[in-house]
Design a protein around this motif. Structure first.
Motif, PDB file in Angstrom:
ATOM      1  N   GLN A 188      52.316   4.018 -72.999  1.00  9.34           N
ATOM      2  CA  GLN A 188      53.676   3.501 -73.039  1.00  9.34           C
ATOM      3  C   GLN A 188      54.687   4.421 -72.349  1.00  9.34           C
ATOM      4  O   GLN A 188      55.808   4.002 -72.049  1.00  9.34           O
ATOM      5  N   LEU A 189      54.294   5.671 -72.107  1.00  4.81           N
ATOM      6  CA  LEU A 189      55.262   6.647 -71.613  1.00  4.81           C
ATOM      7  C   LEU A 189      55.875   6.241 -70.277  1.00  4.81           C
ATOM      8  O   LEU A 189      57.090   6.312 -70.088  1.00  4.81           O
ATOM      9  N   LYS A 190      55.042   5.812 -69.339  1.00  6.09           N
ATOM     10  CA  LYS A 190      55.599   5.509 -68.012  1.00  6.09           C
ATOM     11  C   LYS A 190      56.342   4.174 -67.990  1.00  6.09           C
ATOM     12  O   LYS A 190      57.004   3.849 -67.005  1.00  6.09           O
ATOM     13  N   LEU A 191      56.238   3.403 -69.066  1.00  2.93           N
ATOM     14  CA  LEU A 191      56.935   2.124 -69.148  1.00  2.93           C
ATOM     15  C   LEU A 191      58.283   2.247 -69.836  1.00  2.93           C
ATOM     16  O   LEU A 191      59.085   1.308 -69.820  1.00  2.93           O
ATOM     17  N   ALA A 192      58.538   3.406 -70.428  1.00  2.00           N
ATOM     18  CA  ALA A 192      59.772   3.602 -71.196  1.00  2.00           C
ATOM     19  C   ALA A 192      60.894   4.040 -70.263  1.00  2.00           C
ATOM     20  O   ALA A 192      61.136   5.221 -70.079  1.00  2.00           O
ATOM     21  N   ASP A 193      61.597   3.052 -69.649  1.00  2.00           N
ATOM     22  CA  ASP A 193      62.643   3.454 -68.709  1.00  2.00           C
ATOM     23  C   ASP A 193      64.039   3.416 -69.286  1.00  2.00           C
ATOM     24  O   ASP A 193      64.960   3.899 -68.648  1.00  2.00           O
ATOM     25  N   PHE A 197      53.837  14.771 -79.050  1.00  3.42           N
ATOM     26  CA  PHE A 197      54.217  14.530 -77.654  1.00  3.42           C
ATOM     27  C   PHE A 197      53.462  15.453 -76.712  1.00  3.42           C
ATOM     28  O   PHE A 197      53.082  15.056 -75.603  1.00  3.42           O
ATOM     29  N   THR A 198      53.217  16.692 -77.131  1.00  2.44           N
ATOM     30  CA  THR A 198      52.540  17.673 -76.276  1.00  2.44           C
ATOM     31  C   THR A 198      51.190  17.151 -75.803  1.00  2.44           C
ATOM     32  O   THR A 198      50.866  17.233 -74.613  1.00  2.44           O
ATOM     33  N   ALA A 199      50.391  16.632 -76.709  1.00  6.15           N
ATOM     34  CA  ALA A 199      49.089  16.077 -76.331  1.00  6.15           C
ATOM     35  C   ALA A 199      49.236  14.719 -75.656  1.00  6.15           C
ATOM     36  O   ALA A 199      48.460  14.375 -74.757  1.00  6.15           O
ATOM     37  N   THR A 200      50.236  13.952 -76.066  1.00  2.00           N
ATOM     38  CA  THR A 200      50.451  12.611 -75.515  1.00  2.00           C
ATOM     39  C   THR A 200      50.771  12.669 -74.025  1.00  2.00           C
ATOM     40  O   THR A 200      50.211  11.911 -73.224  1.00  2.00           O
ATOM     41  N   ILE A 201      51.675  13.570 -73.642  1.00  2.00           N
ATOM     42  CA  ILE A 201      52.060  13.663 -72.237  1.00  2.00           C
ATOM     43  C   ILE A 201      50.890  14.163 -71.398  1.00  2.00           C
ATOM     44  O   ILE A 201      50.695  13.744 -70.258  1.00  2.00           O
ATOM     45  N   LEU A 202      50.068  15.030 -71.977  1.00  2.00           N
ATOM     46  CA  LEU A 202      48.902  15.533 -71.253  1.00  2.00           C
ATOM     47  C   LEU A 202      47.922  14.390 -70.980  1.00  2.00           C
ATOM     48  O   LEU A 202      47.396  14.255 -69.867  1.00  2.00           O
ATOM     49  N   LEU A 203      47.685  13.549 -71.980  1.00  3.85           N
ATOM     50  CA  LEU A 203      46.789  12.405 -71.794  1.00  3.85           C
ATOM     51  C   LEU A 203      47.338  11.435 -70.748  1.00  3.85           C
ATOM     52  O   LEU A 203      46.584  10.916 -69.917  1.00  3.85           O
ATOM     53  N   VAL A 216      57.316   9.847 -63.110  1.00  2.00           N
ATOM     54  CA  VAL A 216      58.215   9.384 -64.170  1.00  2.00           C
ATOM     55  C   VAL A 216      58.117  10.244 -65.427  1.00  2.00           C
ATOM     56  O   VAL A 216      58.967  10.138 -66.317  1.00  2.00           O
ATOM     57  N   TYR A 217      57.078  11.090 -65.503  1.00  2.00           N
ATOM     58  CA  TYR A 217      56.893  11.889 -66.713  1.00  2.00           C
ATOM     59  C   TYR A 217      57.781  13.134 -66.735  1.00  2.00           C
ATOM     60  O   TYR A 217      58.042  13.687 -67.807  1.00  2.00           O
ATOM     61  N   ALA A 218      58.224  13.594 -65.567  1.00  2.00           N
ATOM     62  CA  ALA A 218      59.026  14.822 -65.506  1.00  2.00           C
ATOM     63  C   ALA A 218      60.291  14.737 -66.372  1.00  2.00           C
ATOM     64  O   ALA A 218      60.584  15.673 -67.140  1.00  2.00           O
ATOM     65  N   PRO A 219      61.078  13.640 -66.289  1.00  2.00           N
ATOM     66  CA  PRO A 219      62.277  13.564 -67.145  1.00  2.00           C
ATOM     67  C   PRO A 219      61.944  13.583 -68.640  1.00  2.00           C
ATOM     68  O   PRO A 219      62.697  14.145 -69.441  1.00  2.00           O
ATOM     69  N   LEU A 220      60.823  12.972 -69.010  1.00  2.00           N
ATOM     70  CA  LEU A 220      60.433  12.969 -70.427  1.00  2.00           C
ATOM     71  C   LEU A 220      60.093  14.379 -70.897  1.00  2.00           C
ATOM     72  O   LEU A 220      60.459  14.778 -72.012  1.00  2.00           O
ATOM     73  N   ILE A 221      59.381  15.130 -70.051  1.00  2.00           N
ATOM     74  CA  ILE A 221      59.050  16.507 -70.407  1.00  2.00           C
ATOM     75  C   ILE A 221      60.320  17.332 -70.552  1.00  2.00           C
ATOM     76  O   ILE A 221      60.473  18.118 -71.500  1.00  2.00           O
ATOM     77  N   SER A 222      61.248  17.160 -69.620  1.00  2.00           N
ATOM     78  CA  SER A 222      62.510  17.906 -69.678  1.00  2.00           C
ATOM     79  C   SER A 222      63.285  17.572 -70.944  1.00  2.00           C
ATOM     80  O   SER A 222      63.871  18.456 -71.582  1.00  2.00           O
ATOM     81  N   ARG A 223      63.294  16.299 -71.310  1.00  2.00           N
ATOM     82  CA  ARG A 223      63.975  15.909 -72.560  1.00  2.00           C
ATOM     83  C   ARG A 223      63.332  16.594 -73.764  1.00  2.00           C
ATOM     84  O   ARG A 223      64.014  17.134 -74.626  1.00  2.00           O
ATOM     85  N   TYR A 224      62.009  16.548 -73.804  1.00  2.00           N
ATOM     86  CA  TYR A 224      61.293  17.110 -74.953  1.00  2.00           C
ATOM     87  C   TYR A 224      61.558  18.612 -75.092  1.00  2.00           C
ATOM     88  O   TYR A 224      61.701  19.118 -76.207  1.00  2.00           O
ATOM     89  N   LEU A 225      61.635  19.297 -73.963  1.00  2.00           N
ATOM     90  CA  LEU A 225      61.806  20.755 -74.003  1.00  2.00           C
ATOM     91  C   LEU A 225      63.253  21.181 -74.210  1.00  2.00           C
ATOM     92  O   LEU A 225      63.517  22.366 -74.408  1.00  2.00           O
TER      93      LEU A 225
END
Length: 423
Positions: free
Chosen positions: A305-310, A326-332, A351-360
């Motif tokens: 679902q991560l790449k679909l969450a815009d 989230f740490t394992a989820t983004i890796l998968l 598309v995952y880069a912004p999600l990682i930045s948000r999480y951190l």
């Protein structure tokens, strides 16, 4: 070789005095092997063979040093003494002599003894030679068959030591592979945990899979599943280079009481069925903890679902459900997206880069919302009773805050009142 080895094994470094050991007594196993290899240990894990009264000796040492005492096997007379920075196991000698005992062990490198009273190395099976050759060699096929966990342990020790498995030993392991199904799942799980913990273990757990040792436990694992393990290592390295903080989190344990890292957990998720409910059943049969099972099933459910969450709203709910997983989820998500073509380009994370930045970012209100008002505040302000509606209002306030629509308690209350009025 021996002077430095003897220095590493010197009783002055032990957590108890040599005078408590009867004569003869012998140190065996990993501590002797690692001393010969020159490997330093922060935590002492000592094993002793004593011809008689092993449990009595252990109990006396534990009592004198006010250390923990555990009777591991009353029939075979094996006991453990637990010190703050060490454990010492004391076992009754098997057979009529030390040499008989050493011949019953798994591999030659683990069948080397040290007599602390005489400072002599006893090596009837030439384990020192195999250490020099970086080879893991069985003592006999029957020894492996007697405890089939030793089949899998060969791969774990090869990974930890950087050794190869001697060809005849490798062939014997393949021939005995079906015996692994006799081993209790929790014992298998421990060995798998070691192999999943670092990149050194990846080729060896893959080899174990190819040789038939994992099929009884991971019935849905395929060759592609094992390919993913190497991809996890590659992606984890790239993630760490770009976001060092996330790399650090990947090495954290899922919980203090659960010695599985988020990196290891992401690898484990690659070996089970991708459907969360089926994966849950597999993991429960392998006696994984509730925390590990929940984390893996959550990661398997959410990563597609991560790449679909815009939208902010979609991302808000994803972060809420994922939490620390989230740490394992983004890796998968990164692994499954990059199995065919290696990550490349100026932004390989897409598309995952912004999600990682948000999480951190701890101040990001999408990934880490702060509560403007409580449920009690809403019930008092709107004069409504406790009900699921209060929780729904809090959720909508959280989303609105993440979207930048509300930023104060009063604005939150006003939004809640508007939602109630329009419902």
């Amino acid at each position: 070789m021996y002077p430095s080895v003897l220095a590493n094994l010197a009783p002055e470094n032990w957590p108890f005095s040599l005078e408590w050991l009867p004569q003869p007594a012998y140190m065996v196993g990993g501590a002797v092997r690692d001393a010969i290899l020159g490997r330093k240990r922060e935590y002492w894990d000592l094993d002793f063979i004593i011809p008689s009264d092993a449990v009595k000796v252990a109990r006396a040492i534990a009592h004198h040093y006010q250390a923990g005492f555990v009777l591991l096997d009353s029939e075979r007379q094996i006991a453990r003494v637990v010190f703050p920075d060490a454990t010492a196991d004391f076992a009754q000698q098997e057979g009529q002599s030390l040499e008989t005992d050493l011949h019953r062990r798994d591999f030659t490198i683990n069948a080397i003894a040290y007599n602390p009273h005489t400072q002599k190395i006893i090596d009837p099976l030439h384990g020192c030679d195999d250490i020099q050759l970086s080879l893991l060699r069985m003592i006999s096929p029957s020894n492996l068959a007697d405890d089939p966990l030793r089949l899998l342990r060969a791969y774990r020790q090869a990974a930890q030591l950087g050794f190869n498995i001697e060809p005849n030993t490798q062939n014997t392991i393949r021939a005995l592979a079906s015996h692994i199904s006799q081993v209790a799942a929790e014992r298998v799980r421990v060995e798998i945990g070691y192999l999943l913990a670092s990149s050194q273990g990846t080729p060896w757990i893959t080899k174990a899979g190819e040789d038939g040792l994992l099929a009884p436990f991971f019935q849905n694992a395929t060759s592609k599943s094992f390919d993913k393990l190497a991809t996890v290592d590659t992606v984890a390295t790239l993630v760490t280079e770009n976001w060092p903080q996330l790399g650090v989190e990947l090495q954290h344990y899922v919980r203090d009481t659960v010695k599985t890292t988020w990196l290891g957990l992401a690898k484990l998720a690659c070996l089970v069925h991708p459907e969360p409910t089926t994966a849950e059943n597999e993991l429960q049969e392998l006696t994984y903890s509730r925390a590990e099972v929940r984390a893996i099933t959550t990661a398997l459910k959410l990563f597609p679902q991560l790449k679909l969450a815009d939208t902010v709203r979609e991302q808000y709910f994803l972060f809420q459900e994922a939490g620390i997983v989230f740490t394992a989820t983004i890796l998968l998500a990164l692994v499954y997206d990059n199995l065919v073509e290696p990550m490349s380009g100026t932004n390989p994370f897409g598309v995952y880069a912004p999600l990682i930045s948000r999480y951190l970012n701890p101040d990001d209100l999408v990934a880490h919302p702060t509560q403007l008002v409580s449920g009690k505040d809403i019930m008092i302000a709107l004069n409504i009773p406790p009900s699921p509606v209060v929780g729904q209002l809090l959720t909508e306030i959280g989303v609105a805050q993440a979207e930048g629509k509300v930023s104060t308690p009063q604005e939150a209350i006003d939004l809640a009142r508007e939602i109630i009025t329009n419902s």
